[in-house]
Design a protein around this motif. Structure first.
Motif, PDB file in Angstrom:
ATOM      1  N   PRO A 132      38.911  22.187  55.098  1.00 33.62           N
ATOM      2  CA  PRO A 132      37.844  23.200  55.130  1.00 33.62           C
ATOM      3  C   PRO A 132      36.476  22.531  55.206  1.00 33.62           C
ATOM      4  O   PRO A 132      36.184  21.625  54.431  1.00 33.62           O
ATOM      5  N   TYR A 180      34.009  28.443  50.110  1.00 39.08           N
ATOM      6  CA  TYR A 180      34.926  29.559  50.324  1.00 39.08           C
ATOM      7  C   TYR A 180      35.444  30.114  49.007  1.00 39.08           C
ATOM      8  O   TYR A 180      35.841  31.258  48.921  1.00 39.08           O
ATOM      9  N   ASP A 181      35.446  29.246  47.977  1.00 38.09           N
ATOM     10  CA  ASP A 181      36.139  29.621  46.746  1.00 38.09           C
ATOM     11  C   ASP A 181      35.215  30.194  45.681  1.00 38.09           C
ATOM     12  O   ASP A 181      35.577  30.264  44.518  1.00 38.09           O
ATOM     13  N   GLU A 182      34.013  30.585  46.071  1.00 40.11           N
ATOM     14  CA  GLU A 182      33.096  31.112  45.059  1.00 40.11           C
ATOM     15  C   GLU A 182      32.712  32.565  45.309  1.00 40.11           C
ATOM     16  O   GLU A 182      31.990  33.161  44.521  1.00 40.11           O
ATOM     17  N   SER A 208      36.105  30.052  41.609  1.00 44.38           N
ATOM     18  CA  SER A 208      36.914  28.960  41.070  1.00 44.38           C
ATOM     19  C   SER A 208      36.230  28.059  40.044  1.00 44.38           C
ATOM     20  O   SER A 208      36.909  27.436  39.236  1.00 44.38           O
ATOM     21  N   GLU A 218      38.470  25.476  49.557  1.00 41.61           N
ATOM     22  CA  GLU A 218      39.177  26.521  50.285  1.00 41.61           C
ATOM     23  C   GLU A 218      39.304  27.765  49.403  1.00 41.61           C
ATOM     24  O   GLU A 218      39.245  27.679  48.184  1.00 41.61           O
ATOM     25  N   TYR A 219      39.476  28.933  50.046  1.00 45.81           N
ATOM     26  CA  TYR A 219      39.754  30.159  49.302  1.00 45.81           C
ATOM     27  C   TYR A 219      40.904  29.932  48.336  1.00 45.81           C
ATOM     28  O   TYR A 219      41.866  29.248  48.663  1.00 45.81           O
ATOM     29  N   MET A 220      40.803  30.520  47.173  1.00 42.04           N
ATOM     30  CA  MET A 220      41.924  30.466  46.247  1.00 42.04           C
ATOM     31  C   MET A 220      42.909  31.579  46.596  1.00 42.04           C
ATOM     32  O   MET A 220      42.544  32.545  47.253  1.00 42.04           O
TER      33      MET A 220
END
Lengths: 367, 367
Positions: A7, A214-216, B251, B29-31
């Motif tokens: 990513p 992406y993960d926030e 995250s 990355e997306y969780m």
């Protein structure tokens, strides 16, 4: 995704993340229900431009949400209670099933349409205009990807006139401002058209993808109203929904983005890193097209490079897509719209070879 | 709050935050929709103990949510669709108005009750038992603060028998495990009683307060089912709701907490820091009580030190609270339950003086 299949993260982000972790002056108190104000202001400036009409007139605002799903959830809840014109939602875009489900769960009737012309192999503005023409009065239009549709000036005017006269409420989706052309301002110019034509609208702005966080879940539900007074009324209602949904949004992503956007030097560097991503997307598309040509794949593949952005239509029939999925284990949605950044040196030969086979071995011609 | 009036942050948290920011191997990355699996597992171990029955039998699971509001939103949405016994919710706790509103917005009938006896000035288990006795069959019981209520073994048995025979569904609220006594295991022991009596239940577990990460919304909706099969059914439904609410949870907070909980040395240090907080709360309460005594405030103030946890009842009448708010600008809820950590060297004299005045100058006796 990067060339290595990881990513993408803007280099700025790593730097700022470290700075934030080292900052002893930060406290980690709950944020306001509306979210981080400086983040909202910086994001609105990015969307509309610093000296834009709506910002000056104090009639645009936003609620910091948990990603774009959060923004749609919040907007849909508001419309369910307060938008009395209609309970019909048109989702005009590609791959927005998840937003459709949000509206559907709340009791709206949801219709999905695309303006991809699978014969002419292009995004067709006249299909968009047709949808507006046939839509019932007062419905809600969720519109993503419009900036890529290349409407002419007169088509924009026609679109807005029809929407205005039918009292259609626009709910725009800006999932990755700048990723189509690298020109952030250009890609949201159409919002200004709607502002100047006197529209009130919602807009989901997601900043996860363009910073590589992406993960926030860093999103905003943007509200444009006709006056500051009306804006405050809407925001106060949205605040109630946000309180029940998540009480206060997470701060890390917003902190990182605000630090970058509020520092002109960092903002410049970040924009450059974004342009690098856009160039890379174009390069991948050129390579895919060239490989397909060299493999002697029937048909023209110019539509691949003519489309902008990370996600574009391959222009395959559903049978051809099925061939890719079932025989080649290349898992792409039925409409054949894929994320080109997932194609890299390791898989480009396999993918183009498979597309070529799919076109040659399925009887069905492209439609 | 710390003695300096700043939000408390476990020293471990700052250290780990820095480590995470420096870790080049992390991607952003997306969780998954369910959230970070290692975080969920570590939190469940904290709640039930590593070798607990439910964990061994694989019939407890959780969904990582955006704070405890998110956990209640998710749980309430599930119950709205799938819990057919009743649409009545009892909120048995203190200051849980926001959760009441979540259920109310979804169409439940919500009743709020407290088991604070304002005459005897203590949390009274028999009031809790009375509520259960009068509650309709099949309703949902949102229970916070039960661990502080000091039920005897036989009262626990009576409570569970009544709830079982009336098919009452428990939805526990664990907002700050360990903050009452410093003994994390002791404070959630009652969950094991419910497990061993064959209850299925939900539990909102929030980890923001006990690590000092208030701005990241780190919560979990914990599900205890009678079998792994049933658990998976419930989780798969919850996943759909979570997808529509926020797609994937943030995250940063979860990463920090997991790093601490999965490292025995760090976990030990963190527990110690938590014990420091608990000691400090007790110290503040002792000081408040002593100052009130020295000021000659009528009445006994032992109930202040007899209550556990950061938030406790002052034991004031609503008129006395009104006096504090209107005349003294000490803004506390009408039930007189306050956050003792907000009292520090700078304000303790003003606050105790004001309480003393409130008691002396309002005619109403405490009730």
């Amino acid at each position: 995704m990067t060339k290595e299949g990881q990513p993408w993260v803007s280099p700025m982000v790593r730097k700022i993340r470290l700075q934030i972790a080292q900052d002893p002056s930060l406290n980690y108190e709950y944020m306001p229900v509306m979210g981080m104000n400086s983040f909202i202001q910086a994001s609105l400036s990015l969307l509309f431009g610093k000296n834009s009409q709506v910002i000056m007139e104090n009639r645009v605002g936003g609620v910091h949400t948990v990603g774009d799903s959060g923004a749609f959830q919040l907007g849909a809840q508001f419309l369910k209670t307060w938008y009395r014109d209609s309970q019909i939602v048109y989702i005009i875009s590609s791959q927005k099933e998840s937003y459709g489900l949000i509206f559907q769960d709340l009791g709206f009737s949801v219709y999905e349409c695309s303006f991809w012309d699978s014969t002419k192999l292009c995004l067709d503005p006249s299909m968009l205009l047709d949808v507006v023409e046939q839509a019932p009065r007062g419905c809600v239009f969720v519109m993503g990807n419009v900036a890529n549709c290349k409407l002419s000036q007169s088509q924009w005017i026609k679109l807005m006139s029809m929407m205005k006269s039918k009292r259609i409420f626009p709910f725009f989706d800006i999932p990755c401002q700048g990723l189509s052309t690298g020109d952030l301002e250009e890609e949201t110019r159409f919002l200004k058209y709607f502002v100047s034509r006197g529209f009130e609208f919602f807009c989901s702005q997601s900043l996860s993808k363009i910073f590589g966080i992406y993960d926030e879940g860093v999103g905003i539900l943007v509200v444009v109203a006709l006056s500051n007074e009306l804006l405050l009324c809407v925001l106060s209602q949205l605040m109630n929904y946000a309180r029940a949904l998540w009480l206060s949004p997470p701060s890390t992503g917003a902190r990182i983005i605000t630090s970058i956007l509020c520092n002109p030097a960092l903002q410049g560097e970040w924009k450059q890193s974004l342009e690098g991503v856009v160039d890379n997307i174009m390069l991948i598309k050129e390579k895919v097209k060239e490989k397909l040509r060299l493999l002697g794949t029937p048909g023209s593949w110019d539509h691949i490079t003519e489309q902008k952005g990370s996600h574009s239509y391959l222009g395959l029939s559903s049978q051809q897509v099925e061939y890719l999925v079932k025989k080649k284990h290349i898992y792409i949605p039925r409409n054949g719209r894929i994320n080109f950044t997932c194609i890299n040196a390791c898989n480009i030969d396999y993918i183009t070879q498979s597309i070529s086979e799919a076109v040659l071995f399925t009887k069905d011609s492209k439609k």
